[in-house]
Design a protein around this motif. Structure first.
Motif, short mmCIF file in Angstrom:
data_model
loop_
_atom_site.label_atom_id
_atom_site.label_comp_id
_atom_site.label_asym_id
_atom_site.label_seq_id
_atom_site.Cartn_x
_atom_site.Cartn_y
_atom_site.Cartn_z
N SER A 45 0.87 -1.18 0.00
CA SER A 45 0.00 0.00 0.00
C SER A 45 0.90 1.23 0.00
N LEU A 46 0.32 2.36 -0.30
CA LEU A 46 1.08 3.61 -0.20
C LEU A 46 1.42 3.90 1.25
N GLU A 47 2.66 4.28 1.51
CA GLU A 47 3.05 4.76 2.83
C GLU A 47 2.19 5.99 3.13
N PRO A 48 1.44 6.01 4.25
CA PRO A 48 0.51 7.12 4.50
C PRO A 48 1.16 8.50 4.48
N ASP A 49 2.37 8.60 5.02
CA ASP A 49 3.07 9.87 5.09
C ASP A 49 4.28 9.80 4.17
N PHE A 50 4.32 10.61 3.13
CA PHE A 50 5.38 10.56 2.13
C PHE A 50 6.77 10.66 2.74
N GLN A 51 6.91 11.46 3.80
CA GLN A 51 8.24 11.62 4.39
C GLN A 51 8.76 10.34 5.03
N ASN A 52 7.86 9.39 5.35
CA ASN A 52 8.31 8.15 5.98
C ASN A 52 9.14 7.28 5.04
N LEU A 53 9.13 7.60 3.76
CA LEU A 53 9.93 6.84 2.79
C LEU A 53 11.41 7.20 2.88
N PHE A 54 11.74 8.31 3.54
CA PHE A 54 13.10 8.83 3.52
C PHE A 54 13.53 9.24 4.92
N TYR A 55 14.83 9.12 5.16
CA TYR A 55 15.40 9.56 6.44
C TYR A 55 15.79 11.02 6.26
N LEU A 56 15.04 11.93 6.83
CA LEU A 56 15.23 13.35 6.58
C LEU A 56 16.14 13.98 7.64
N VAL A 57 17.35 14.28 7.21
CA VAL A 57 18.32 14.91 8.10
C VAL A 57 18.90 16.11 7.36
N VAL A 58 19.02 17.24 8.02
CA VAL A 58 19.65 18.41 7.40
C VAL A 58 21.14 18.35 7.66
N SER A 88 18.84 26.10 9.65
CA SER A 88 17.92 26.67 8.68
C SER A 88 16.50 26.18 8.85
N GLY A 89 16.35 24.98 9.38
CA GLY A 89 15.01 24.42 9.53
C GLY A 89 14.42 24.03 8.21
N VAL A 135 14.88 21.28 1.08
CA VAL A 135 14.78 22.15 2.24
C VAL A 135 15.25 23.54 1.83
N THR A 136 14.62 24.56 2.37
CA THR A 136 14.98 25.94 2.06
C THR A 136 15.80 26.52 3.20
N THR A 137 16.90 27.17 2.86
CA THR A 137 17.67 27.89 3.87
C THR A 137 17.81 29.34 3.45
N ASN A 138 17.67 30.25 4.39
CA ASN A 138 17.82 31.68 4.11
C ASN A 138 19.09 32.24 4.77
N THR A 139 19.97 31.34 5.22
CA THR A 139 21.15 31.79 5.96
C THR A 139 22.37 31.97 5.08
N ASP A 140 22.27 31.61 3.81
CA ASP A 140 23.42 31.72 2.92
C ASP A 140 23.53 33.14 2.37
N PRO A 141 24.75 33.67 2.25
CA PRO A 141 24.90 35.04 1.72
C PRO A 141 24.40 35.18 0.29
N LEU A 142 24.26 34.04 -0.42
CA LEU A 142 23.76 34.10 -1.79
C LEU A 142 22.24 34.22 -1.82
N LEU A 197 18.31 29.24 -0.68
CA LEU A 197 18.82 28.07 -1.39
C LEU A 197 17.87 26.89 -1.18
N PHE A 198 17.72 26.09 -2.22
CA PHE A 198 16.92 24.88 -2.12
C PHE A 198 17.86 23.68 -2.18
N LEU A 199 17.90 22.92 -1.10
CA LEU A 199 18.86 21.83 -0.95
C LEU A 199 18.14 20.49 -0.96
N GLU A 200 18.76 19.52 -1.61
CA GLU A 200 18.20 18.17 -1.67
C GLU A 200 18.05 17.61 -0.26
#
Length: 501
Positions: free
Chosen positions: A254-267, A274-275, A339-346, A349-352
């Motif tokens: 069946s589909l995993e109910p929560d899409f994020q459960n398919l992946f180990y999400l670590v920044v 950045s959160g 993930v979006t971070t606003n802490t970079d001087p550029l 940024l959108f990071l994988e």
């Protein structure tokens, strides 16, 4: 240990394929197949060795992901980078890496298959489980080879001397038919669960992969449209066409109910302050071998066992603008994928984020790789149904099942409005439905290595490279990668280089 086993067992073929001019005798460190394959435990070790090679850095811990994901343009690269300008040549490192590793794996499998029927096992169930696993692995290797290189030599029996090490390349259709034969046999003899546990193929693994094979045979370059009906029949064995979110009996997917459960999400530590966006839980372990895992490549951090390097290798990489803007902002999958971070001087940024590091060094991660997940089969049901019968209710239900999961977001949250269900207003013809389906596959499998080969089989590679703003880099030769020049030289006329290299 897995990595020790596969290195020992593959030494023999490595010498055959890479050292022909220097080989005078079998190295003393090589295990002779005539002496080794004598018992059930020998075959279990041989199969574990084959799984170890399949999970190795050369293949599904690193190499294959680069060949699939980087050319597709998921990540930002600098000008002049071969991944950015698609300037692969016959000396391309990944061609040799993937060619050699797959043929080592194939020969290991052939050696074991050649002996397994003559070995007494404690139960037929365990013998069938190993034999099915070996057939499945050989099918996977040839599927990768034929998609990467086109015409390739077809070794279906062990290579034990120099005379058998170089065969003429087979037509693409022949390679696919050999894959079909292996998967049909594996589907017949494998059980719904494998007695050897997680990381081994099951009946569902073979059933699902065979549906994918038919889908690819129906597309470019074979364009055997008769395979659409076979694909539809095959995928309906495993996906319930009346309720595509779950599997048909006797399977239990069946589909995993929560899409994020398919992946180990670590920044990545560099961006730990950045959160994330939305309510994705950073640091939540993946639900590995969960309900969506039709076939999952298992990795382990235990010292001496195979570890996954791929998650580290993309940790914190920049997502390309085309992919970032492909998502609707409120699509929950976007929050999981980047993930979006606003802490970079550029600036922002959108990071994988799907494949972040879980270990302390580049190769000690334990993230599993979801080689074939149930969502893929649901979308194959939608695609095959559309090709055979047009955009029917079954096709829409399958497509919308995947969108519904993305719309629900995290468990316990109110359902959001995006992404909304598609209706006949959005697509009333086969072509209109194709476009919805193709887009959904990018959204669902972003950064998972599906895009590149999808675009080739649907003849949309030039379109998508142009869409990314890289039209100057498209060449017809990108249909296949270059065959390793060293192998062409050793082949003594049996191998021909792909057009354009």
């Amino acid at each position: 240990m897995k990595n020790i086993i596969y290195l020992t067992l593959t030494l023999f073929l490595f010498c055959l394929t890479s050292c022909e001019d220097e080989l005078n005798e079998v190295p003393l460190t090589t295990i002779s197949p005539n002496n080794f394959y004598q018992s059930q435990s020998d075959l279990e070790l041989a199969t574990l060795g084959a799984i170890g090679l399949h999970s190795s850095l050369d293949l599904y811990s690193w190499g294959i992901h680069y060949a699939q994901t980087w050319p597709a343009g998921d990540y930002k690269r600098g000008p002049g980078d071969p991944w950015e300008n698609l300037s692969f040549e016959s000396n391309w490192f990944f061609s040799s890496l993937l060619w050699d590793a797959n043929y080592k794996l194939i020969n290991n499998v052939n050696l074991a298959l050649d002996r397994i029927d003559g070995i007494e096992f404690e139960s037929e169930e365990k013998k069938d489980a190993l034999k099915g696993e070996l057939l499945f692995l050989r099918a996977v290797s040839y599927f990768d080879l034929v998609r990467l290189f086109g015409k390739v030599p077809l070794h279906l029996s062990p290579t034990v001397d120099l005379a058998g090490s170089s065969l003429p390349e087979s037509e693409i259709a022949e390679v696919y038919e050999a894959i079909v034969d292996d998967l049909k046999m594996a589907e017949t003899i494998l059980g719904l669960e494998n007695p050897y546990g997680n990381g081994y193929a099951t009946k569902g693994s073979a059933t699902g992969l065979l549906a994918k094979i038919y889908i690819f045979m129906a597309g470019h370059p074979l364009k055997d449209t008769s395979k659409w009906a076979l694909a539809l029949e095959q995928v309906k064995k495993i996906v319930d066409s009346n309720n595509p979110s779950i599997s048909a009996s006797p399977y239990n997917y069946s589909l995993e109910p929560d899409f994020q459960n398919l992946f180990y999400l670590v920044v990545s530590p560099a961006f730990s302050g950045s959160g994330g966006t939305g309510s994705v839980t950073i640091g939540q372990p993946a639900n590995e071998n969960g309900p969506e895992a039709v076939y999952e490549i298992n990795f382990d951090q235990t010292p001496g066992l195979i570890s996954s390097a791929f998650p580290t290798s993309v940790s914190g990489l920049l997502i390309n603008d085309w992919l970032r803007t492909y998502f609707e902002d409120d699509d929950y999958r976007k929050q999981v994928t980047m993930v979006t971070t606003n802490t970079d001087p550029l600036g922002s940024l959108f990071l994988e984020k799907k494949f972040q590091s879980t270990g302390s060094t580049w190769n000690d991660n334990s993230n599993n790789w979801t080689y074939l997940r149930f969502a893929n089969l649901i979308l194959y049901l939608a695609e095959a149904e559309n090709e055979v019968n047009g955009p029917t209710q079954i096709a829409f239900d399958a497509l919308n099942a995947v969108r519904e999961r993305a719309r629900k977001g995290k468990n316990g949250e109110p359902e959001r409005a995006t992404p909304a269900d598609y209706t006949t207003t959005d697509a009333s013809t086969k072509e209109e439905f194709r476009q919805l389906l193709y887009r959904e596959r990018v959204l669902e499998f972003a950064c998972e290595g599906e895009n590149w080969f999808d675009w080739i089989r649907t003849e949309r590679l030039e379109e998508m490279i142009n869409f990314q703003g890289r039209p100057q880099y498209y060449k017809p030769r990108l249909e296949f990668f270059p065959k390793p020049q060293a192998q062409i030289t050793l082949g003594n006329g049996n191998l021909t280089q792909n057009t354009g290299y």
